[in-house]
Design an enzyme around this catalytic site. Sequence first.
Site, PDB file in Angstrom:
ATOM      1  N   ARG A   1       0.842  -1.192   0.000  1.00  0.00           N
ATOM      2  CA  ARG A   1       0.000   0.000   0.000  1.00  0.00           C
ATOM      3  C   ARG A   1       0.877   1.242   0.000  1.00  0.00           C
ATOM      4  O   ARG A   1       1.911   1.275   0.649  1.00  0.00           O
ATOM      5  CB  ARG A   1      -0.909  -0.005   1.235  1.00  0.00           C
ATOM      6  CG  ARG A   1      -2.107  -0.885   1.073  1.00  0.00           C
ATOM      7  CD  ARG A   1      -2.905  -1.041   2.337  1.00  0.00           C
ATOM      8  NE  ARG A   1      -3.063   0.167   3.134  1.00  0.00           N
ATOM      9  CZ  ARG A   1      -3.870   0.261   4.186  1.00  0.00           C
ATOM     10  NH1 ARG A   1      -4.596  -0.786   4.553  1.00  0.00           N
ATOM     11  NH2 ARG A   1      -3.955   1.369   4.867  1.00  0.00           N
TER      12      ARG A   1
ATOM     13  N   ARG B   1       0.397   8.202  10.218  1.00  0.00           N
ATOM     14  CA  ARG B   1      -0.889   7.548  10.518  1.00  0.00           C
ATOM     15  C   ARG B   1      -1.020   7.274  12.017  1.00  0.00           C
ATOM     16  O   ARG B   1      -2.099   7.380  12.588  1.00  0.00           O
ATOM     17  CB  ARG B   1      -1.022   6.252   9.714  1.00  0.00           C
ATOM     18  CG  ARG B   1      -1.292   6.524   8.235  1.00  0.00           C
ATOM     19  CD  ARG B   1      -0.975   5.331   7.369  1.00  0.00           C
ATOM     20  NE  ARG B   1      -1.834   4.210   7.611  1.00  0.00           N
ATOM     21  CZ  ARG B   1      -1.498   2.948   7.319  1.00  0.00           C
ATOM     22  NH1 ARG B   1      -0.320   2.669   6.798  1.00  0.00           N
ATOM     23  NH2 ARG B   1      -2.340   1.978   7.564  1.00  0.00           N
TER      24      ARG B   1
HETATM   25  P1  AMP Z   1      -7.074   1.874   6.600  1.00  0.00           P
HETATM   26  O1  AMP Z   1      -7.126   0.955   5.416  1.00  0.00           O
HETATM   27  O2  AMP Z   1      -8.253   1.712   7.513  1.00  0.00           O
HETATM   28  O3  AMP Z   1      -5.758   1.822   7.329  1.00  0.00           O
HETATM   29  O4  AMP Z   1      -7.196   3.358   6.015  1.00  0.00           O
HETATM   30  C1  AMP Z   1      -6.235   3.869   5.110  1.00  0.00           C
HETATM   31  C2  AMP Z   1      -6.438   5.344   4.916  1.00  0.00           C
HETATM   32  O5  AMP Z   1      -7.757   5.602   4.390  1.00  0.00           O
HETATM   33  C3  AMP Z   1      -6.361   6.204   6.180  1.00  0.00           C
HETATM   34  O6  AMP Z   1      -5.031   6.526   6.523  1.00  0.00           O
HETATM   35  C4  AMP Z   1      -7.156   7.428   5.747  1.00  0.00           C
HETATM   36  O7  AMP Z   1      -6.420   8.232   4.848  1.00  0.00           O
HETATM   37  C5  AMP Z   1      -8.287   6.786   4.948  1.00  0.00           C
HETATM   38  N1  AMP Z   1      -9.430   6.405   5.804  1.00  0.00           N
HETATM   39  C6  AMP Z   1      -9.881   5.139   6.065  1.00  0.00           C
HETATM   40  N2  AMP Z   1     -10.958   5.180   6.876  1.00  0.00           N
HETATM   41  C7  AMP Z   1     -11.202   6.478   7.127  1.00  0.00           C
HETATM   42  C8  AMP Z   1     -12.174   7.166   7.908  1.00  0.00           C
HETATM   43  N3  AMP Z   1     -13.114   6.494   8.614  1.00  0.00           N
HETATM   44  N4  AMP Z   1     -12.135   8.520   7.923  1.00  0.00           N
HETATM   45  C9  AMP Z   1     -11.213   9.206   7.229  1.00  0.00           C
HETATM   46  N5  AMP Z   1     -10.244   8.618   6.495  1.00  0.00           N
HETATM   47  C10 AMP Z   1     -10.232   7.269   6.427  1.00  0.00           C
END
Ligand code: AMP
Length: 220
Positions: A157, A168
């Site tokens: 990713r 993050r």
């Molecule tokens: P994740 O796959 O859950 O680690 O999400 C990867 C990225 O997607 C995050 O670092 C944010 O940029 C975005 N993202 C995912 N879920 C959310 C959310 N609920 N609100 C805002 N951004 C999100």
Amino acid sequence: MRIILLGPPGSGKGTQGDLIQHTYALPKISSGDLLREAISNGTELGKKAESFYNRGELVSDDIVLAMIAERIRLDDCKPGFILDGFPRNIPQAQKLVDIDPENPEIALDIRLPDKIIVERLSARRICSQCSQIYNLAQKPPEQEATCDKCGGELIQRKDDTADVILRRLQVYQKQTLPLVEYYQNRNVYFFVDGEGTAQEVFQRITSLLDSRISQLRVQI
Ligand code: AMP
């Protein structure tokens, strides 16, 4: 039942969400997967989200809420659903209750020390086709760079690079951690030790879920 997976990036929410999905026959909704799909399809929402995503910042609430609300409206979510990566802040959690006022909820907070998170995320690869998660150290694919499940290409990713991982984690501390108190106040918060194998963590989760289900006498 609405099962909310809290916890920092890399704590195992995606893997545990998949295991819960198969065992309890509830759909898993990952806001990150929805965003990655929108970005790779080049949709309007995807274009707006991309630069935030790539920097490890939260995408705007409006965009994520629109995607989640649309997904929750589908029939397969009627008996309940699992949320991985949503909500990420208090306003999102409040909106979630407006979108889905009926389902009883449970928040499972899967935790790991930062050092392990950084190691895990740096070694993580995902299938570009079906989003299956691999770890080059702990759960490598049988054939290099190829998904065991669908044969898709495994990729790293864009936000799993060292500097974005750190960002993050900072964003998590500042914006997502306050959800612990939010769900504690609603009496639906449960801590889950995320160390150990996926099956060990899943055992902890099933015992929490099973007792919650029998307490609520809900059928899922
Ligand atoms: P994740 O796959 O859950 O680690 O999400 C990867 C990225 O997607 C995050 O670092 C944010 O940029 C975005 N993202 C995912 N879920 C959310 C959310 N609920 N609100 C805002 N951004 C999100």
